[in-house]
Scaffold this motif. Structure first.
Motif, PDB file in Angstrom:
ATOM      1  N   UNK A   1     -31.333 -29.662  58.929  1.00  0.00           N
ATOM      2  CA  UNK A   1     -32.004 -30.664  58.097  1.00  0.00           C
ATOM      3  C   UNK A   1     -31.016 -31.288  57.133  1.00  0.00           C
ATOM      4  N   UNK A   2     -31.088 -32.589  56.977  1.00  0.00           N
ATOM      5  CA  UNK A   2     -30.181 -33.299  56.085  1.00  0.00           C
ATOM      6  C   UNK A   2     -30.397 -32.829  54.644  1.00  0.00           C
ATOM      7  N   UNK A   3     -29.332 -32.462  53.932  1.00  0.00           N
ATOM      8  CA  UNK A   3     -29.502 -31.944  52.572  1.00  0.00           C
ATOM      9  C   UNK A   3     -29.739 -33.057  51.554  1.00  0.00           C
ATOM     10  N   UNK A   4     -30.388 -32.708  50.455  1.00  0.00           N
ATOM     11  CA  UNK A   4     -30.517 -33.630  49.330  1.00  0.00           C
ATOM     12  C   UNK A   4     -29.298 -33.485  48.430  1.00  0.00           C
ATOM     13  N   UNK A   5     -28.883 -34.603  47.814  1.00  0.00           N
ATOM     14  CA  UNK A   5     -27.790 -34.595  46.827  1.00  0.00           C
ATOM     15  C   UNK A   5     -26.545 -33.914  47.376  1.00  0.00           C
ATOM     16  N   UNK A   6     -26.232 -34.181  48.627  1.00  0.00           N
ATOM     17  CA  UNK A   6     -25.074 -33.547  49.242  1.00  0.00           C
ATOM     18  C   UNK A   6     -24.251 -34.548  50.023  1.00  0.00           C
ATOM     19  N   UNK A   7     -23.670 -34.064  51.115  1.00  0.00           N
ATOM     20  CA  UNK A   7     -22.825 -34.887  51.976  1.00  0.00           C
ATOM     21  C   UNK A   7     -23.240 -34.662  53.420  1.00  0.00           C
ATOM     22  N   UNK A   8     -23.355 -35.744  54.183  1.00  0.00           N
ATOM     23  CA  UNK A   8     -23.623 -35.662  55.611  1.00  0.00           C
ATOM     24  C   UNK A   8     -22.412 -36.246  56.338  1.00  0.00           C
ATOM     25  N   UNK A   9     -21.751 -35.414  57.163  1.00  0.00           N
ATOM     26  CA  UNK A   9     -20.578 -35.854  57.919  1.00  0.00           C
ATOM     27  C   UNK A   9     -20.951 -35.988  59.391  1.00  0.00           C
ATOM     28  N   UNK A  10     -20.829 -37.185  59.922  1.00  0.00           N
ATOM     29  CA  UNK A  10     -21.148 -37.442  61.325  1.00  0.00           C
ATOM     30  C   UNK A  10     -19.913 -37.940  62.062  1.00  0.00           C
ATOM     31  N   UNK A  11     -19.922 -37.782  63.385  1.00  0.00           N
ATOM     32  CA  UNK A  11     -18.930 -38.411  64.257  1.00  0.00           C
ATOM     33  C   UNK A  11     -19.658 -39.420  65.119  1.00  0.00           C
ATOM     34  N   UNK A  12     -19.227 -40.666  65.084  1.00  0.00           N
ATOM     35  CA  UNK A  12     -19.838 -41.684  65.933  1.00  0.00           C
ATOM     36  C   UNK A  12     -18.730 -42.510  66.587  1.00  0.00           C
TER      37      UNK A  12
END
Length: 546
Positions: A115-126
């Protein structure tokens, strides 16, 4: 002395402009020797930033900071936005320059399928790494904005030509796109990357960290990158066309071999799996001068990451190589005889020179035995300075340096490395130069039904150890170089639930008596040719009188 309110990096960034005469410059002559070698602006050459921004609709040169490759852009982003306790959701295949630094900073690392966190960082590869599938980054950007989470998108494989992509930085004001020139243009040695975002505060934070990490790329490298970026459309179009044509040949070969794969939607890599789910080991690949990264490095079991530019002939070689858990690794635990490493008990009786010559002969005969085996070969060597010597001797073998520690720790480390290459490992030393190859083959066969195989030595130790599992607890309480070594190891094996098989006894060489016994064996068997030649020069009366 009064504490400065600005450090030197901040002061230059705030007030220095290209074209000013820098009367504080530490460079000889004050200014450097020309535009190509003078210090660039903190965010990179504006000409290059403009060319990069042109790949991102709606962005300008002021929305880009240039870095030493995408790796530095990711590292700087981690340093800028992650601190102790920050929740970080990292996608499968995330580059370690971000995740490792985040972990060291005390971040809470979460898997990319969570689950995507609140007040954090989401690192994706696209596109995704290593499979090359496109993500719905627009939905990810909306979610990140709603949760006040920073979206950082590693887009080094994204096709940035018009109509081919939607970079994250164009979809959300706070999102950050990471790119470089090496992946789309094939210029890895140039080491030029960037971070692009419309969030100027975020960009300033990244720029600050880049200056602390390296000072930013050289002007010369950025000039070269600007020349390359000016021809971006034509270069990428040609590469995409070439990749599609070559990939089609690869897919035909994979289909014939029964391997499974998913065609990449974008980028230059994809994952392929054999029917059995096993792939050739690193040692087998090296023997054929091939290298491929196992997909498990990216968290995907049972495959290899392949390039769409792989020459079809090399893929045919790969598909015909032995693979699976039937392939093992033969480990040679060795120390350099050329650096005073000979056995002291032999040196006392024969002299240092003769002992060194024997030790070198033992090593040569052992390596000949290993390289003739139908297995991967790993040489665990010591000391560190002897690497070049072993590279000349090792042939197709892999090399690994022995760590500090007692014999048990060094054996366990070598075996662990071997098990990373294949499912089974058999370890021998260099003190049995006339060891029959049949005993080595017996050891690998025994591992079909056992977790541990031991070859007991005449002196109470062991001349061979084979295993299909890590050596946890196997050497507890072992008194090395005594007559109880094998007995203690067998007791530990029973305690820890190993299924054990033992081989026939054999004699290793560590003193004048065992050398004499080996000399007699070698006279009969005509084995160990290098050792046999040296023995012919050793004082035979010393040997036969032992």
């Amino acid at each position: 002395m009064r504490e400065p309110t600005l450090d030197v990096l901040s002061y230059y960034e705030a007030f220095f402009q290209p074209g000013m005469v820098d009367i504080s410059s530490s460079l000889p002559g004050g200014q450097g020797s020309g535009a190509e070698t003078s210090y660039p602006p903190a965010t990179g050459l504006r000409s290059l930033r403009g060319l990069i921004a042109a790949r991102y609709p709606g962005l300008t040169a002021d929305d880009v900071v240039v870095t030493n490759g995408a790796s530095e852009a990711l590292a700087a982003s981690a340093l800028a936005f992650v601190s102790r306790g920050t929740p970080v959701m990292a996608a499968l295949g995330s580059y370690p320059s971000f995740t490792s630094i985040s972990a060291r900073l005390g971040a809470e690392i979460r898997p990319g399928d969570g689950e995507c966190p609140m007040d954090g960082v989401m690192l994706l590869n696209n596109p995704t790494v290593p499979g090359g599938q496109l993500l719905d980054v627009r939905a990810a950007a909306r979610l990140a904005d709603r949760l006040n989470t920073r979206l950082i998108c590693d887009e080094v494989y994204l096709d940035l030509r018009d109509g081919h992509s939607a970079p994250a930085a164009t979809l959300s004001r706070s999102a950050i796109s990471i790119g470089d020139v090496s992946k789309p243009l094939g210029l890895g040695g140039l080491r030029i990357g960037w971070a692009a975002t419309r969030d100027r505060d975020a960009l300033a934070s990244i720029s600050r960290e880049v200056q602390l990490l390296s000072g930013g790329p050289s002007t010369l490298a950025m000039e070269a990158a600007a020349t390359a970026m000016a021809g971006y459309e034509l270069t990428v179009s040609r590469l995409v066309e070439s990749a599609a044509e070559n990939a089609q040949s690869l897919f035909v070969l994979l289909d014939r071999a029964g391997w499974t794969y998913e065609r990449p939607a974008m980028g230059w890599t994809f994952v392929a799996r054999s029917r059995s789910g096993d792939v050739p080991s690193a040692g087998v690949l090296r023997e054929h001068r091939l290298f491929a990264v196992p997909s498990e490095v990216f968290g995907i079991e049972g495959g290899l990451r392949l390039s769409v530019f792989t020459p079809p002939n090399d893929l045919e070689t790969l598909l015909n190589l032995p693979h699976g858990r039937g392939t093992g690794t033969l480990v040679v635990l060795a120390k350099s005889p050329a650096r005073g490493q000979s056995k002291t008990r032999l040196a006392a009786m024969l002299g240092e020179d003769a002992a060194n010559r024997l030790a070198e002969a033992f090593l040569r005969d052992t390596m000949a035995l290993a390289l003739e085996a139908n297995e991967n070969v790993l040489v665990a060597f010591t000391p560190r300075e002897a690497r070049c010597d072993f590279e000349r001797l090792a042939g197709r073998a892999l090399l690994t340096e022995q760590p500090d520690g007692d014999l048990g720790q060094r054996i366990a480390s070598a075996v662990a490395t071997a098990l990373d290459c294949s499912g089974r490992a058999v370890l021998i030393g260099t003190d049995t130069p006339d060891l029959p190859s049949a005993l080595v083959a017996d050891a690998f066969r025994a591992l079909d039904d056992a977790d541990l195989v031991l070859g007991p030595a005449d002196d109470g130790g062991f001349y061979l150890l084979g295993t299909s599992r890590p050596l946890n607890g196997l050497f507890d309480g072992v008194a090395w170089s005594t007559a109880t070594v094998c007995e203690t190891v067998l007791a530990n094996a029973e305690k820890h639930g190993y299924r054990v098989k033992t081989l026939s006894r054999w004699g290793d060489i560590d003193d004048i008596g065992s050398l004499s016994a080996a000399a007699r064996r070698i006279e009969v068997s005509r084995a160990a040719p290098a050792t046999r030649r040296v023995l012919a020069d050793v004082k035979l009366e010393v040997l036969h009188g032992a």
